[in-house]
Design an enzyme around this catalytic site. Sequence first.
Site, PDB file in Angstrom:
ATOM      1  N   HIS A 197       0.822  -1.225   0.000  1.00  0.00           N
ATOM      2  CA  HIS A 197       0.000   0.000   0.000  1.00  0.00           C
ATOM      3  C   HIS A 197       0.850   1.267   0.000  1.00  0.00           C
ATOM      4  O   HIS A 197       0.339   2.346   0.281  1.00  0.00           O
ATOM      5  CB  HIS A 197      -0.936   0.001   1.226  1.00  0.00           C
ATOM      6  CG  HIS A 197      -0.206   0.096   2.532  1.00  0.00           C
ATOM      7  ND1 HIS A 197       0.462  -0.967   3.072  1.00  0.00           N
ATOM      8  CD2 HIS A 197      -0.015   1.133   3.387  1.00  0.00           C
ATOM      9  CE1 HIS A 197       1.032  -0.593   4.210  1.00  0.00           C
ATOM     10  NE2 HIS A 197       0.759   0.687   4.419  1.00  0.00           N
ATOM     11  N   GLU A 198       2.140   1.145  -0.331  1.00  0.00           N
ATOM     12  CA  GLU A 198       3.011   2.316  -0.311  1.00  0.00           C
ATOM     13  C   GLU A 198       3.746   2.335  -1.648  1.00  0.00           C
ATOM     14  O   GLU A 198       4.877   1.868  -1.748  1.00  0.00           O
ATOM     15  CB  GLU A 198       3.977   2.207   0.882  1.00  0.00           C
ATOM     16  CG  GLU A 198       4.590   3.523   1.300  1.00  0.00           C
ATOM     17  CD  GLU A 198       5.355   3.436   2.620  1.00  0.00           C
ATOM     18  OE1 GLU A 198       4.712   3.273   3.679  1.00  0.00           O
ATOM     19  OE2 GLU A 198       6.582   3.529   2.603  1.00  0.00           O
ATOM     20  N   CYS A 235     -12.455   9.778   5.460  1.00  0.00           N
ATOM     21  CA  CYS A 235     -13.575   9.607   4.519  1.00  0.00           C
ATOM     22  C   CYS A 235     -14.061   8.156   4.562  1.00  0.00           C
ATOM     23  O   CYS A 235     -13.284   7.237   4.326  1.00  0.00           O
ATOM     24  CB  CYS A 235     -13.118   9.961   3.106  1.00  0.00           C
ATOM     25  SG  CYS A 235     -14.307   9.558   1.817  1.00  0.00           S
ATOM     26  N   CYS A 244       2.311   6.328   2.767  1.00  0.00           N
ATOM     27  CA  CYS A 244       1.957   5.863   4.113  1.00  0.00           C
ATOM     28  C   CYS A 244       2.900   6.420   5.162  1.00  0.00           C
ATOM     29  O   CYS A 244       2.689   7.492   5.699  1.00  0.00           O
ATOM     30  CB  CYS A 244       1.910   4.333   4.168  1.00  0.00           C
ATOM     31  SG  CYS A 244       1.433   3.712   5.806  1.00  0.00           S
ATOM     32  N   CYS A 269     -13.211  11.478  -1.050  1.00  0.00           N
ATOM     33  CA  CYS A 269     -14.234  11.490  -2.108  1.00  0.00           C
ATOM     34  C   CYS A 269     -14.621  12.912  -2.509  1.00  0.00           C
ATOM     35  O   CYS A 269     -15.002  13.163  -3.646  1.00  0.00           O
ATOM     36  CB  CYS A 269     -15.466  10.696  -1.675  1.00  0.00           C
ATOM     37  SG  CYS A 269     -16.524  11.535  -0.460  1.00  0.00           S
TER      38      CYS A 269
END
Length: 401
Positions: free
Chosen positions: A81-82, A127, A192, A111
């Site tokens: 995720h990085e 969000c 991240c 969003c």
Amino acid sequence: LDPVDAATLAEFAKTAGKPIECQAAVAWGPNQPLTNETIIVAPPRKGEIRVKVMSNALCHTDIYTLSGQDPEGLFPCILGHEAGTVVESVGEGVTSVVPGDHVIPCYTPQCNAPSCIFCASPKTNLCPTIRSTQGAGMMPDGTTRFTTKEGNKEIFHFMGCSTFSEYTVIAEISAAKINPRMPLNKACLFGCGVATGLGAVWNTCKVEAGSSVAVFGLGAVGLAVVQAAKMAGASRIICIDLNKDKFTIATQLGCTDCVCPTDHGKTPIQEVIVGMTKWGVDYSFDCTGNVEVMRSALECAHRGWGESCVIGVAAAGKVLSTRPFQLVTGRVWKGTAFGGWKSRSAVPQLVERSMAGELPVDHYVTHSIDVEGGDVAAATNAAIHALHGGDCLRAVVTYAK
């Protein structure tokens, strides 16, 4: 890593709207080494984009989920995720990016819908628009874009990113479009850890000039806290870690006092820090994910006004404890996710500041690994090995030059 050329765009045009066959590092279960698999990545659906992953930094959260300690961990999945990526194609209705754009996938989306009270509030970046499906390892419509080539087995998504793959699909609202001149093997750090540490100081706690700060844990997040505190003008920055090898880089980044708990026998570390400061520090930060350390961080905060920020993610089932008197006597306990940054607005700005020279990040990349022969898993497993070694801040795996 240069801006995308016409030939690459032509290649992207050939695959747009079609499934892509590529290599990915798949986690089949807790504590199992990642295995290299040929997978099929479906085209992006409405509100989604498909990206080619160029570089991927390994974060402790990936390891945490792989270890089985994550209550939301699902298997089989594609972790990661990085990352630094390039848009290959876009789904229906996507307007904010086009093929060839450089984007950082962000696990905290933005969003910006008029109806989203979270995006509208300056108080938070949380969000919730795709939170339920993201936590369930799915895209916003409740389905996955990943299947194995052999057996057609579905694979879960991870944190809305799943970047341990040559291609992945993310929501448009999770894509931060950045300046293409920033090398993606450095830009990925803002996806991240580094961004989180900076934001904990500047956004969540708003550390003022002249403040005293304590930082528990000197991984990439902790060092980003040190860097941000120094930039904010903190006058004293106390760093706490069991690994004294971390103190050199911490001092270079602005740490004024280095403390190793084992040097102080059975004296609780919070007592040591209070003793160094008389009343405690103005701000403390936990960058470890250890609930005992979180307690120490709170209890070394200044009587009357000290704030302690939890950044590290604790294992499933762990709970915080302290005496209520600690809060009655003026301490504040708070936490942060992605440093409070509203991702799509903030990440491009952080990248610009880094390119301008005011926010250097090169020192976080201690290990660089290239994917060889399409074996994404071998390179990623090597990065995991490096991260466990103790001398690694970020191991960046480069998929494509």
